[in-house]
Design a protein around this motif. Structure first.
Motif, PDB file in Angstrom:
ATOM      1  N   LEU A   1     -16.887  -0.563  71.214  1.00  0.00           N
ATOM      2  CA  LEU A   1     -16.299  -1.875  71.481  1.00  0.00           C
ATOM      3  C   LEU A   1     -14.947  -1.634  72.123  1.00  0.00           C
ATOM      4  N   LEU A   2     -14.812  -2.012  73.401  1.00  0.00           N
ATOM      5  CA  LEU A   2     -13.563  -1.798  74.127  1.00  0.00           C
ATOM      6  C   LEU A   2     -12.895  -3.140  74.399  1.00  0.00           C
ATOM      7  N   LEU A   3     -11.614  -3.231  74.064  1.00  0.00           N
ATOM      8  CA  LEU A   3     -10.826  -4.438  74.281  1.00  0.00           C
ATOM      9  C   LEU A   3      -9.736  -4.109  75.301  1.00  0.00           C
ATOM     10  N   PRO A   4      -9.799  -4.682  76.511  1.00  0.00           N
ATOM     11  CA  PRO A   4      -8.833  -4.323  77.549  1.00  0.00           C
ATOM     12  C   PRO A   4      -7.547  -5.136  77.479  1.00  0.00           C
ATOM     13  N   ALA A   5      -6.440  -4.461  77.786  1.00  0.00           N
ATOM     14  CA  ALA A   5      -5.129  -5.114  77.896  1.00  0.00           C
ATOM     15  C   ALA A   5      -4.330  -4.309  78.906  1.00  0.00           C
ATOM     16  N   ALA A   6      -4.020  -4.901  80.040  1.00  0.00           N
ATOM     17  CA  ALA A   6      -3.423  -4.172  81.157  1.00  0.00           C
ATOM     18  C   ALA A   6      -1.993  -3.748  80.861  1.00  0.00           C
ATOM     19  N   VAL A   7      -1.593  -2.642  81.479  1.00  0.00           N
ATOM     20  CA  VAL A   7      -0.210  -2.185  81.400  1.00  0.00           C
ATOM     21  C   VAL A   7       0.510  -2.556  82.691  1.00  0.00           C
ATOM     22  N   GLY A   8       1.837  -2.660  82.606  1.00  0.00           N
ATOM     23  CA  GLY A   8       2.645  -2.914  83.791  1.00  0.00           C
ATOM     24  C   GLY A   8       2.967  -1.607  84.489  1.00  0.00           C
ATOM     25  N   THR A   9       2.952  -1.625  85.818  1.00  0.00           N
ATOM     26  CA  THR A   9       3.162  -0.391  86.583  1.00  0.00           C
ATOM     27  C   THR A   9       4.333  -0.511  87.555  1.00  0.00           C
ATOM     28  N   GLY A  10       5.201  -1.498  87.368  1.00  0.00           N
ATOM     29  CA  GLY A  10       6.273  -1.726  88.321  1.00  0.00           C
ATOM     30  C   GLY A  10       7.501  -0.858  88.135  1.00  0.00           C
ATOM     31  N   LEU A  11       7.595  -0.145  87.010  1.00  0.00           N
ATOM     32  CA  LEU A  11       8.739   0.722  86.744  1.00  0.00           C
ATOM     33  C   LEU A  11       8.297   2.186  86.779  1.00  0.00           C
ATOM     34  N   ALA A  12       9.258   3.087  86.608  1.00  0.00           N
ATOM     35  CA  ALA A  12       8.923   4.516  86.650  1.00  0.00           C
ATOM     36  C   ALA A  12       7.912   4.880  85.574  1.00  0.00           C
ATOM     37  N   PHE A  13       8.000   4.216  84.417  1.00  0.00           N
ATOM     38  CA  PHE A  13       7.059   4.448  83.331  1.00  0.00           C
ATOM     39  C   PHE A  13       6.365   3.133  83.008  1.00  0.00           C
ATOM     40  N   ASP A  14       5.075   3.223  82.717  1.00  0.00           N
ATOM     41  CA  ASP A  14       4.278   2.022  82.434  1.00  0.00           C
ATOM     42  C   ASP A  14       4.855   1.247  81.259  1.00  0.00           C
ATOM     43  N   THR A  15       4.675  -0.063  81.305  1.00  0.00           N
ATOM     44  CA  THR A  15       5.063  -0.936  80.196  1.00  0.00           C
ATOM     45  C   THR A  15       3.789  -1.467  79.540  1.00  0.00           C
TER      46      THR A  15
ATOM     47  N   ALA B   1       4.704 -17.573  97.796  1.00  0.00           N
ATOM     48  CA  ALA B   1       5.628 -18.445  97.075  1.00  0.00           C
ATOM     49  C   ALA B   1       6.484 -17.680  96.091  1.00  0.00           C
ATOM     50  N   GLY B   2       5.910 -16.686  95.426  1.00  0.00           N
ATOM     51  CA  GLY B   2       6.670 -15.959  94.424  1.00  0.00           C
ATOM     52  C   GLY B   2       7.230 -14.645  94.916  1.00  0.00           C
ATOM     53  N   GLU B   3       6.983 -14.284  96.173  1.00  0.00           N
ATOM     54  CA  GLU B   3       7.422 -12.995  96.678  1.00  0.00           C
ATOM     55  C   GLU B   3       8.867 -13.055  97.146  1.00  0.00           C
ATOM     56  N   GLY B   4       9.615 -11.994  96.891  1.00  0.00           N
ATOM     57  CA  GLY B   4      10.976 -11.912  97.366  1.00  0.00           C
ATOM     58  C   GLY B   4      11.968 -12.672  96.516  1.00  0.00           C
ATOM     59  N   ALA B   5      11.517 -13.343  95.473  1.00  0.00           N
ATOM     60  CA  ALA B   5      12.421 -14.157  94.665  1.00  0.00           C
ATOM     61  C   ALA B   5      13.059 -13.355  93.541  1.00  0.00           C
ATOM     62  N   TYR B   6      12.543 -12.166  93.244  1.00  0.00           N
ATOM     63  CA  TYR B   6      13.013 -11.398  92.104  1.00  0.00           C
ATOM     64  C   TYR B   6      13.417  -9.998  92.534  1.00  0.00           C
ATOM     65  N   ASN B   7      14.361  -9.413  91.778  1.00  0.00           N
ATOM     66  CA  ASN B   7      14.657  -8.005  91.985  1.00  0.00           C
ATOM     67  C   ASN B   7      13.587  -7.164  91.283  1.00  0.00           C
ATOM     68  N   GLU B   8      13.670  -5.847  91.388  1.00  0.00           N
ATOM     69  CA  GLU B   8      12.591  -4.997  90.877  1.00  0.00           C
ATOM     70  C   GLU B   8      12.439  -5.094  89.362  1.00  0.00           C
ATOM     71  N   TYR B   9      13.539  -5.357  88.657  1.00  0.00           N
ATOM     72  CA  TYR B   9      13.444  -5.457  87.201  1.00  0.00           C
ATOM     73  C   TYR B   9      12.773  -6.772  86.802  1.00  0.00           C
ATOM     74  N   GLN B  10      13.135  -7.841  87.508  1.00  0.00           N
ATOM     75  CA  GLN B  10      12.481  -9.126  87.233  1.00  0.00           C
ATOM     76  C   GLN B  10      10.997  -9.075  87.592  1.00  0.00           C
ATOM     77  N   GLN B  11      10.681  -8.368  88.669  1.00  0.00           N
ATOM     78  CA  GLN B  11       9.273  -8.247  89.064  1.00  0.00           C
ATOM     79  C   GLN B  11       8.466  -7.524  87.993  1.00  0.00           C
ATOM     80  N   ALA B  12       9.090  -6.529  87.349  1.00  0.00           N
ATOM     81  CA  ALA B  12       8.402  -5.826  86.262  1.00  0.00           C
ATOM     82  C   ALA B  12       8.121  -6.771  85.104  1.00  0.00           C
ATOM     83  N   VAL B  13       9.087  -7.643  84.803  1.00  0.00           N
ATOM     84  CA  VAL B  13       8.884  -8.630  83.739  1.00  0.00           C
ATOM     85  C   VAL B  13       7.789  -9.611  84.126  1.00  0.00           C
ATOM     86  N   GLN B  14       7.816 -10.075  85.378  1.00  0.00           N
ATOM     87  CA  GLN B  14       6.782 -11.009  85.831  1.00  0.00           C
ATOM     88  C   GLN B  14       5.395 -10.366  85.772  1.00  0.00           C
TER      89      GLN B  14
END
Length: 294
Positions: free
Chosen positions: A239-253, A100-113
């Protein structure tokens, strides 16, 4: 149409967050080797694809051997990797939901999503506030409070330290590695520090891992904000608190780690009885000096 697109985005985001949460829950409570943690970390980062990867593909993505993937599945309680993959497919969102959500965004929008998915997952983790509240108490009680972050994580550490200094009497930023790092940890410990906060993001510098190992040897309690519960710093953190990074661009967000840092600041403020008075004092001085342009 706009409403339909928003609904599709929400559904895709919820599915991605749900896949990540299911994987995290599957791995929790298992004593994994460093190689197995690497595989787990790879699967979390590729949560949507994980149920459809072969053992060879997963091994290549994680940079390990195929037998290591098999041993990893057995360590989780499955007969082998096919049984693990079947389990993941059984609990994965339906194919139509994924599409449903695939193909609806360009690569920059996908990074935001992707970042929106990470923030949704963080919100799910924060449904249990106790780990953050405990971290806030540890950081508030440490005088001084060393804050470590090198390379990619230096911005997160610097931002936390900047705001923390407004309410905490002695915050020491450790954003440079090298041979002086152990000396600065020693100095903080001798001055009375009881805890150290570390921001650890990929790619993980070896000296951060070594620095945390040394900090614990000196008796400091290590609180870490990392991109995954299976990050290399995990075994050197109390005590470790996880928070994922985005990997859709050349450099992680790193929107989720940054937000988690602000949440930690809030928890630390709640544990500091004079935090509000310090903030008001700073505001008064800033106004007297004309520090900010209104």
């Amino acid at each position: 149409m706009a409403g339909a697109s928003a609904d599709a985005a929400d559904a895709a985001g919820a599915a991605g967050a749900g896949s990540t949460a299911r994987l995290q829950a599957l791995f929790e409570g298992h004593r994994l080797t460093p190689t197995q943690r690497r595989i787990a970390h790879c699967m979390v980062r590729r949560a949507a694809d994980a149920p459809f990867l072969s053992s060879v593909e997963l091994a290549e993505l994680a940079g390990v051997s195929q037998p290591s993937v098999t041993r990893f599945a057995v360590a989780l309680g499955f007969d082998g990797y096919p049984a693990l993959r079947k389990h993941l497919r059984d609990v994965a969102p339906a194919a139509g939901e994924r599409a449903a959500g695939e193909g609806a965004y360009n690569e920059y929008q996908q990074a935001v999503q992707s970042e929106i998915d990470n923030l949704r997952h963080l919100a799910t983790l924060l449904a249990d506030p106790e780990p953050v509240l405990r971290a806030g108490r540890l950081l508030a009680a440490s005088r001084p409070l060393p804050v470590l972050g090198l390379r990619a994580a230096s911005a997160q550490a610097r931002g936390f330290a900047y705001f923390a200094r407004k309410v905490h009497p002695d915050v020491r930023l450790l954003d440079e590695g090298g041979t002086m790092l152990a000396d600065r940890i020693d100095a903080a410990h001798r001055a009375g520090a009881t805890a150290l906060l570390c921001f650890a993001l990929p790619r993980h510098p070896r000296e951060v891992v070594e620095g945390l190992e040394y900090a614990r040897e000196t008796g400091l309690t290590v609180v870490a904000v990392a991109d995954s519960a299976f990050a290399p710093v995990a075994r050197h953190s109390d005590l470790l608190l996880p928070a994922a990074v985005g990997t859709g661009l050349a450099f992680d967000t790193a929107c989720a780690p940054m937000l988690l840092g602000r949440v930690l600041l809030e928890a630390m403020c709640d544990a500091l009885p004079d935090a509000q008075a310090r903030l008001e004092e700073f505001d008064a001085r800033a106004a007297a000096r004309g520090l900010f342009v209104e």
